[in-house]
Design a protein around this motif. Sequence first.
Motif, PDB file in Angstrom:
ATOM      1  N   MET A   1       0.844  -1.203   0.000  1.00  0.00           N
ATOM      2  CA  MET A   1       0.000   0.000   0.000  1.00  0.00           C
ATOM      3  C   MET A   1       0.878   1.251   0.000  1.00  0.00           C
ATOM      4  O   MET A   1       1.821   1.361   0.787  1.00  0.00           O
ATOM      5  N   LEU A   2       0.581   2.180  -0.882  1.00  0.00           N
ATOM      6  CA  LEU A   2       1.310   3.441  -0.941  1.00  0.00           C
ATOM      7  C   LEU A   2       0.913   4.292   0.262  1.00  0.00           C
ATOM      8  O   LEU A   2      -0.243   4.692   0.390  1.00  0.00           O
ATOM      9  N   SER A   3       1.874   4.583   1.141  1.00  0.00           N
ATOM     10  CA  SER A   3       1.552   5.343   2.351  1.00  0.00           C
ATOM     11  C   SER A   3       2.185   6.721   2.384  1.00  0.00           C
ATOM     12  O   SER A   3       1.691   7.625   3.057  1.00  0.00           O
ATOM     13  N   LYS A   4       3.308   6.900   1.673  1.00  0.00           N
ATOM     14  CA  LYS A   4       3.975   8.194   1.625  1.00  0.00           C
ATOM     15  C   LYS A   4       4.489   8.440   0.210  1.00  0.00           C
ATOM     16  O   LYS A   4       5.000   7.525  -0.431  1.00  0.00           O
ATOM     17  N   ILE A   5       4.387   9.684  -0.269  1.00  0.00           N
ATOM     18  CA  ILE A   5       4.910  10.015  -1.592  1.00  0.00           C
ATOM     19  C   ILE A   5       5.267  11.492  -1.634  1.00  0.00           C
ATOM     20  O   ILE A   5       4.534  12.345  -1.127  1.00  0.00           O
ATOM     21  N   ILE A   6       6.414  11.776  -2.215  1.00  0.00           N
ATOM     22  CA  ILE A   6       6.856  13.152  -2.399  1.00  0.00           C
ATOM     23  C   ILE A   6       7.530  13.232  -3.762  1.00  0.00           C
ATOM     24  O   ILE A   6       8.096  12.248  -4.244  1.00  0.00           O
ATOM     25  N   VAL A   7       7.452  14.388  -4.404  1.00  0.00           N
ATOM     26  CA  VAL A   7       8.035  14.545  -5.735  1.00  0.00           C
ATOM     27  C   VAL A   7       8.963  15.752  -5.745  1.00  0.00           C
ATOM     28  O   VAL A   7       8.648  16.802  -5.180  1.00  0.00           O
ATOM     29  N   HIS A   8      10.149  15.571  -6.331  1.00  0.00           N
ATOM     30  CA  HIS A   8      11.119  16.646  -6.524  1.00  0.00           C
ATOM     31  C   HIS A   8      11.427  16.759  -8.016  1.00  0.00           C
ATOM     32  O   HIS A   8      11.290  15.787  -8.756  1.00  0.00           O
ATOM     33  N   TYR A 106       6.951   5.469  -0.229  1.00  0.00           N
ATOM     34  CA  TYR A 106       7.044   4.416   0.791  1.00  0.00           C
ATOM     35  C   TYR A 106       5.829   3.503   0.664  1.00  0.00           C
ATOM     36  O   TYR A 106       4.684   3.975   0.683  1.00  0.00           O
ATOM     37  N   PHE A 107       6.103   2.206   0.475  1.00  0.00           N
ATOM     38  CA  PHE A 107       5.036   1.214   0.374  1.00  0.00           C
ATOM     39  C   PHE A 107       5.029   0.361   1.642  1.00  0.00           C
ATOM     40  O   PHE A 107       6.070  -0.171   2.047  1.00  0.00           O
ATOM     41  N   GLU A 108       3.860   0.202   2.216  1.00  0.00           N
ATOM     42  CA  GLU A 108       3.723  -0.619   3.422  1.00  0.00           C
ATOM     43  C   GLU A 108       3.193  -2.004   3.077  1.00  0.00           C
ATOM     44  O   GLU A 108       2.242  -2.155   2.313  1.00  0.00           O
ATOM     45  N   GLY A 109       3.819  -3.013   3.655  1.00  0.00           N
ATOM     46  CA  GLY A 109       3.256  -4.350   3.680  1.00  0.00           C
ATOM     47  C   GLY A 109       3.021  -5.037   2.368  1.00  0.00           C
ATOM     48  O   GLY A 109       1.987  -5.685   2.186  1.00  0.00           O
ATOM     49  N   ILE A 118       6.337  -7.137   3.719  1.00  0.00           N
ATOM     50  CA  ILE A 118       7.603  -6.408   3.789  1.00  0.00           C
ATOM     51  C   ILE A 118       7.410  -5.013   3.214  1.00  0.00           C
ATOM     52  O   ILE A 118       6.742  -4.839   2.193  1.00  0.00           O
ATOM     53  N   ASP A 119       7.971  -4.013   3.887  1.00  0.00           N
ATOM     54  CA  ASP A 119       7.902  -2.640   3.395  1.00  0.00           C
ATOM     55  C   ASP A 119       8.959  -2.424   2.317  1.00  0.00           C
ATOM     56  O   ASP A 119       9.949  -3.156   2.235  1.00  0.00           O
ATOM     57  N   SER A 120       8.743  -1.405   1.508  1.00  0.00           N
ATOM     58  CA  SER A 120       9.716  -1.088   0.465  1.00  0.00           C
ATOM     59  C   SER A 120       9.699   0.407   0.171  1.00  0.00           C
ATOM     60  O   SER A 120       8.729   1.108   0.472  1.00  0.00           O
ATOM     61  N   ILE A 121      10.808   0.874  -0.398  1.00  0.00           N
ATOM     62  CA  ILE A 121      10.949   2.275  -0.807  1.00  0.00           C
ATOM     63  C   ILE A 121      11.144   2.305  -2.310  1.00  0.00           C
ATOM     64  O   ILE A 121      11.986   1.583  -2.854  1.00  0.00           O
ATOM     65  N   GLY A 122      10.355   3.115  -2.993  1.00  0.00           N
ATOM     66  CA  GLY A 122      10.497   3.257  -4.427  1.00  0.00           C
ATOM     67  C   GLY A 122      11.077   4.606  -4.791  1.00  0.00           C
ATOM     68  O   GLY A 122      10.738   5.628  -4.181  1.00  0.00           O
ATOM     69  N   ILE A 123      11.990   4.606  -5.761  1.00  0.00           N
ATOM     70  CA  ILE A 123      12.525   5.848  -6.321  1.00  0.00           C
ATOM     71  C   ILE A 123      12.265   5.778  -7.822  1.00  0.00           C
ATOM     72  O   ILE A 123      12.761   4.874  -8.500  1.00  0.00           O
ATOM     73  N   PHE A 124      11.478   6.710  -8.341  1.00  0.00           N
ATOM     74  CA  PHE A 124      11.043   6.649  -9.728  1.00  0.00           C
ATOM     75  C   PHE A 124      11.303   7.995 -10.402  1.00  0.00           C
ATOM     76  O   PHE A 124      10.964   9.044  -9.846  1.00  0.00           O
TER      77      PHE A 124
END
Length: 338
Positions: A1-8, A106-109, A118-124
């Motif tokens: 599940m997408l729980s946090k997102i920020i864009v630069h 940040y993806f939860e679970g 398992i949690d994961s961090i995505g950089i796109f």
Amino acid sequence: MLSKIIVHKVGNKINQENLFLSENELQLDEDTKELLTDYFLNAFKSEEQFQFYSDSYLSLNAVFSSAAEIFENRDKFNFESENIAKHLFEITQNTRVMGGEVFVVYFEGGITEEGNQIDSIGIFKTENKNPFLKVNPVDDNYEIEKDYGISLAKLDKGCLIYNTDKETGYAISVVDNNKNGAPEYWFEDFLKVRQRDDEYFHTQETLSVFKDFVTKQLPQEFEISKPDQADFLTKSLTFFQEKETFDFEEFTNEILEDKNVIESFVNYKTEYEQEMQVSISEEFPINATAVKKNQRYFKSVIKLDKNFHIYVHGDRKKIEQGQDENGKYYRLYFEEEK
């Protein structure tokens, strides 16, 4: 599940483009979260995985360090996302690299193949902007307006860092669909990753080194015909397709048979490992996805001048080679013409 997102917005520093850092996370409704989740995660179709590394201490790998901080304390998400964007901005040393938006997520679970959460961090990173049309009603008519935006059909660049195996540099999925003449930019300059030492790696490397041995080294050391080379490749691929586990001794005895040829392959594999600075296991579970991905390189083709190509898929005994007053020839035996 997408729980946090920020864009630069990360421009190309060499081309005098700017870096723009957002102060706050994006606040999205559930439909948009679902749309973005599909866009980000559907890009990762391969089982091939990587891990962070460093020429000295792993903690000096910038992206590894930021990911570790976020996994340890999610309150640092915004701060570390800025560090990731700054790092990407600073390492740009090629004028061909395109600027673009960088999403840190940040993806939860997420569910693994073993059924664990398992949690994961995505950089796109999105680089290409595609034209699209907006059709708007105006009074009793419609107006068409042209604009540019991000296509959801294909992600340009991305990585997904899973919160597992931290001590060896995490498990990471990576995709780069827009290399722009700078193939090292995403994998090496920014992420600094290398392939993980897992069953996918060992399956892929064993197939690769054996193919090179059969096509390059074997003809130099032994009198071997093209049909025999094709037969070695076909039998080796069949071995990987039918077996669940790989055993080096079983493989060499079954495929190569001759002790001199086996000794030559052992030496070739050793030299390959030393040159490439890798260690290929002699026993491992065979990864079916790696076999499927590499099987296209095992096409056994005998090219005869510019006139004919013979594709060999099976029984070596049904091919005979000879020569008469008209020249060299192959004789093929078959039961049915299709």
